[in-house]
Scaffold this active site. Structure first.
Site, PDB file in Angstrom:
ATOM      1  N   HIS A   1       0.864  -1.197   0.000  1.00 56.84           N
ATOM      2  CA  HIS A   1       0.000   0.000   0.000  1.00 56.84           C
ATOM      3  C   HIS A   1       0.888   1.231   0.000  1.00 56.84           C
ATOM      4  CE1 HIS A   1      -3.397   2.525   0.607  1.00 56.84           C
ATOM      5  NE2 HIS A   1      -3.749   2.223   1.827  1.00 56.84           N
TER       6      HIS A   1
ATOM      7  N   HIS B   1      -2.446  -2.268  -9.662  1.00 61.22           N
ATOM      8  CA  HIS B   1      -3.419  -1.619  -8.776  1.00 61.22           C
ATOM      9  C   HIS B   1      -4.687  -2.463  -8.744  1.00 61.22           C
ATOM     10  CE1 HIS B   1      -5.875   1.493  -6.930  1.00 61.22           C
ATOM     11  NE2 HIS B   1      -4.744   2.065  -6.596  1.00 61.22           N
TER      12      HIS B   1
ATOM     13  N   ASP C   1       2.685   5.409  -6.718  1.00 60.06           N
ATOM     14  CA  ASP C   1       3.947   5.263  -5.973  1.00 60.06           C
ATOM     15  C   ASP C   1       5.166   5.136  -6.860  1.00 60.06           C
ATOM     16  OD1 ASP C   1       1.969   3.405  -3.758  1.00 60.06           O
ATOM     17  OD2 ASP C   1       2.912   5.330  -3.320  1.00 60.06           O
TER      18      ASP C   1
HETATM   19  C1  SDX Z   1      -1.431   2.194  -3.380  1.00 57.66           C
HETATM   20  O1  SDX Z   1      -6.065   0.709  -3.160  1.00 57.66           O
HETATM   21  C2  SDX Z   1      -5.618   1.877  -3.407  1.00 57.66           C
HETATM   22  O2  SDX Z   1      -6.336   2.742  -3.901  1.00 57.66           O
HETATM   23  C3  SDX Z   1      -4.187   2.094  -3.023  1.00 57.66           C
HETATM   24  C4  SDX Z   1      -3.594   3.426  -3.436  1.00 57.66           C
HETATM   25  C5  SDX Z   1      -4.210   4.571  -2.696  1.00 57.66           C
HETATM   26  O3  SDX Z   1      -4.106   5.699  -3.194  1.00 57.66           O
HETATM   27  O4  SDX Z   1      -4.693   4.349  -1.560  1.00 57.66           O
HETATM   28  O5  SDX Z   1      -3.753   3.630  -4.808  1.00 57.66           O
HETATM   29  C6  SDX Z   1      -2.092   3.475  -3.125  1.00 57.66           C
HETATM   30  O6  SDX Z   1      -1.331   1.397  -2.488  1.00 57.66           O
HETATM   31  C7  SDX Z   1      -0.937   1.897  -4.775  1.00 57.66           C
HETATM   32  C8  SDX Z   1      -0.418   0.435  -4.922  1.00 57.66           C
HETATM   33  C9  SDX Z   1       0.985   0.419  -4.371  1.00 57.66           C
HETATM   34  N1  SDX Z   1       1.509  -0.958  -4.302  1.00 57.66           N
HETATM   35  C10 SDX Z   1       2.447  -1.377  -5.121  1.00 57.66           C
HETATM   36  O7  SDX Z   1       2.934  -0.727  -6.036  1.00 57.66           O
HETATM   37  C11 SDX Z   1       2.976  -2.764  -4.797  1.00 57.66           C
HETATM   38  C12 SDX Z   1       3.080  -3.576  -6.084  1.00 57.66           C
HETATM   39  N2  SDX Z   1       1.757  -3.790  -6.591  1.00 57.66           N
HETATM   40  C13 SDX Z   1       1.071  -4.938  -6.111  1.00 57.66           C
HETATM   41  O8  SDX Z   1       1.539  -5.750  -5.158  1.00 57.66           O
HETATM   42  C14 SDX Z   1      -0.349  -5.122  -6.591  1.00 57.66           C
HETATM   43  O9  SDX Z   1      -0.438  -4.669  -7.878  1.00 57.66           O
HETATM   44  C15 SDX Z   1      -1.397  -4.465  -5.720  1.00 57.66           C
HETATM   45  C16 SDX Z   1      -1.242  -4.890  -4.297  1.00 57.66           C
HETATM   46  C17 SDX Z   1      -1.285  -2.985  -5.817  1.00 57.66           C
HETATM   47  C18 SDX Z   1      -2.743  -4.914  -6.240  1.00 57.66           C
HETATM   48  O10 SDX Z   1      -2.781  -6.248  -6.084  1.00 57.66           O
HETATM   49  P1  SDX Z   1      -4.113  -7.113  -6.452  1.00 57.66           P
HETATM   50  O11 SDX Z   1      -5.172  -6.261  -7.013  1.00 57.66           O
HETATM   51  O12 SDX Z   1      -4.447  -7.931  -5.250  1.00 57.66           O
HETATM   52  O13 SDX Z   1      -3.589  -7.968  -7.640  1.00 57.66           O
HETATM   53  P2  SDX Z   1      -2.903  -9.363  -7.454  1.00 57.66           P
HETATM   54  O14 SDX Z   1      -1.865  -9.287  -6.379  1.00 57.66           O
HETATM   55  O15 SDX Z   1      -3.968 -10.388  -7.356  1.00 57.66           O
HETATM   56  O16 SDX Z   1      -2.127  -9.508  -8.853  1.00 57.66           O
HETATM   57  C19 SDX Z   1      -2.802  -9.949  -9.996  1.00 57.66           C
HETATM   58  C20 SDX Z   1      -1.679 -10.583 -10.830  1.00 57.66           C
HETATM   59  C21 SDX Z   1      -0.881 -11.633 -10.056  1.00 57.66           C
HETATM   60  O17 SDX Z   1      -0.294 -12.492 -11.045  1.00 57.66           O
HETATM   61  P3  SDX Z   1      -0.989 -13.960 -11.273  1.00 57.66           P
HETATM   62  O18 SDX Z   1      -1.228 -14.582  -9.923  1.00 57.66           O
HETATM   63  O19 SDX Z   1      -2.281 -13.616 -11.989  1.00 57.66           O
HETATM   64  O20 SDX Z   1      -0.019 -14.685 -12.119  1.00 57.66           O
HETATM   65  O21 SDX Z   1      -0.709  -9.566 -11.182  1.00 57.66           O
HETATM   66  C22 SDX Z   1       0.518  -9.870 -10.576  1.00 57.66           C
HETATM   67  C23 SDX Z   1       0.240 -10.844  -9.447  1.00 57.66           C
HETATM   68  O22 SDX Z   1       1.389 -11.653  -9.206  1.00 57.66           O
HETATM   69  N3  SDX Z   1       1.033  -8.595 -10.058  1.00 57.66           N
HETATM   70  C24 SDX Z   1       2.285  -8.193 -10.183  1.00 57.66           C
HETATM   71  C25 SDX Z   1       2.309  -6.904  -9.614  1.00 57.66           C
HETATM   72  N4  SDX Z   1       1.096  -6.581  -9.160  1.00 57.66           N
HETATM   73  C26 SDX Z   1       0.296  -7.641  -9.434  1.00 57.66           C
HETATM   74  N5  SDX Z   1       3.381  -8.798 -10.709  1.00 57.66           N
HETATM   75  C27 SDX Z   1       4.500  -8.060 -10.675  1.00 57.66           C
HETATM   76  N6  SDX Z   1       4.603  -6.823 -10.149  1.00 57.66           N
HETATM   77  C28 SDX Z   1       3.535  -6.211  -9.625  1.00 57.66           C
HETATM   78  N7  SDX Z   1       3.637  -5.001  -9.102  1.00 57.66           N
END
Ligand code: SDX
Length: 430
Positions: free
Chosen positions: A268, A309, A365
């Protein structure tokens, strides 16, 4: 004329049920009537991490993840970032309307005259180890702050909520600055109420022996825009924490500490810090392909931090604005050498099917940390900067929850898959 309803047939009994559709949803409680035997509890919906569950009705923020749209109270984030300022946007997010001139002047006066904290707060901050993470200091000190304002428990008194709102927005920047000054081993600096919100914050962080701190206008403006971009984001993890903890009727300082703890996580608000560490780990552009390969292979749970996201399946509109803002800041501070790695990483990722197929784009971010670092913030201060802007949104979400007649204490159900009753076995027989 098609009806706004869902007809469900329970194939176990052949019975049919009609569920109303309102605001694009059905009420999960309507599923409880679907039973085989009358004594049953009835059906529930199962939705880990609330991937498809609306926990509330809200009028604060609208996001269209596919179109990359973000609006606070109906106003597009691009317009607010371009034409407004954080004090005005914080008023809009909390009160629902853009303030008139005198409303804004009073709002700014009240907030800038609630920036001081009790002198005892310094003792809390002094108690942290020299290398304590600023977000850990911020989160715990916000909880401690609740003990100085017992009147904050009067959560159903509008005047009290207004006063706590001034205190929270006013004091989060002071607490954040104290955490930074402690981490740097510098003396604490007092607020300067003549300065803007962002200018005062910069002064509390960076003022040394000069009699009056003069913020660089470009940096002051950039920080103000970053606070705007971080002000709210509908039901993100930390907003959910604010609502859920606030639903127990605890005071807003304690609820905000819980929200801040949620924001601290690397998935997050901690992601901006993780992005910088990732860019440093990559080290140079020629190492990007190998890093991307590791991410795609899911090696040691490597993620492309700052990408992806839950809602945005398109470019996060905030990332676009921050990318532009970076140029203004780098004019003053000199370009952050990690920018080239970030730009190349984005270029490669957005051509790679692994990311494109999963609709993983840069989020808020990905670039924010490059600006924070260029301004002079240590990496572990980044989530604290996120929390300062988000305080306005947390307050708005908390207040909306409190005033929503449909809301009660948050207490989800579960699907129990554990043991049925079994008898205790004394240790001598185990
Ligand atoms: C913020 O919610 C909000 O609004 C948050 C925010 C706010 O203003 O409050 O916008 C701020 O928190 C932004 C997000 C910051 N986090 C990151 O940058 C961390 C990296 N991103 C992730 O871990 C991920 O994308 C999330 C946590 C942000 C979202 O995750 P989801 O929606 O639960 O998606 P998921 O983990 O189920 O991923 C779906 C697929 C998976 O692959 P498969 O299982 O389908 O093979 O996408 C892949 C994940 O492995 N994946 C990534 C990835 N994010 C998702 N693979 C590589 N790098 C990534 N960053």
């Amino acid at each position: 004329m098609p009806k706004d309803s869902l007809t469900i047939t329970d194939n176990r009994t052949g019975k049919q049920y009609e569920l109303q559709i309102e605001n694009g949803a059905i009420r999960a409680s309507e599923l409880r009537q679907i039973k085989v035997k009358p004594e049953e509890f009835g059906l529930m919906s199962y939705d880990p991490a609330f991937m498809n569950t609306a926990s509330c009705k809200s009028k604060v923020t609208f996001i269209d993840g596919d179109k990359g749209i973000l609006r606070y109270r109906g106003y597009p984030i691009e317009q607010l970032a371009e034409e407004s300022n954080f004090m005005e946007v914080a008023y809009l997010v909390v009160h629902g309307e853009l303030p008139k001139k005198e409303e804004l002047e009073n709002w700014k006066y009240q907030i800038m005259h609630h920036t001081y904290v009790h002198e005892n707060i310094k003792k809390f901050v002094d108690g942290f180890h020299y290398d304590a993470h600023p977000m850990g200091m911020f989160t715990s000190t916000m909880a401690a702050l609740s003990t100085f304002y017992p009147d904050a428990k009067e959560i159903f008194d509008p005047q009290s909520r207004q006063l706590q709102t001034y205190r929270l927005i006013g004091k989060v920047s002071t607490i954040a600055a104290y955490a930074y000054r402690h981490a740097m081993g510098f003396p604490y600096t007092y607020p300067d109420n003549d300065l803007s919100y962002a200018g005062n914050f910069l002064g509390m962080l960076f003022k040394m022996s000069e009699p009056k701190y003069k913020p660089n206008p470009t940096i002051e403006k950039a920080l103000d825009v970053l606070f705007i971009l971080h002000a709210d984001h509908e039901q993100n993890c930390s907003a959910n924490a604010m609502r859920s903890v606030g639903s127990s009727y605890v005071d807003p300082f304690s609820a905000l500490a819980a929200a801040s703890a949620a924001l601290y996580g690397p998935l997050h608000g901690g992601a901006n810090e993780a992005v910088l560490r990732m860019l440093k780990e990559i080290g140079s552009k020629d190492k990007i392909p190998a890093f991307i390969k590791e991410v795609k292979e899911g090696k040691s749970d490597k993620r492309l931090m700052g990408f992806g996201h839950r809602v945005y399946k398109n470019y996060d509109p905030r990332a676009k604005i921050i990318k532009k803002l970076a140029d203004d800041v780098f004019e003053v501070t000199g370009k952050n050498p990690l920018l080239d790695i970030a730009l190349e990483l984005e270029r490669i990722a957005l051509q790679d099917d692994y990311f494109v197929s999963r609709k993983l784009y840069p989020n808020v971010d990905f670039y924010s940390g490059l600006i924070y670092q260029a301004i002079g913030f240590p990496v572990d201060m980044f989530p604290v900067l996120f929390a300062i802007g988000r305080t306005a949104g947390w307050i708005a979400q908390w207040q909306e929850m409190l005033l929503d007649k449909e809301q009660k204490i948050a207490r989800p159900r579960q699907l129990y898959l554990g043991y049925d009753q079994r008898d205790y076995v004394p240790i001598v027989r185990r």
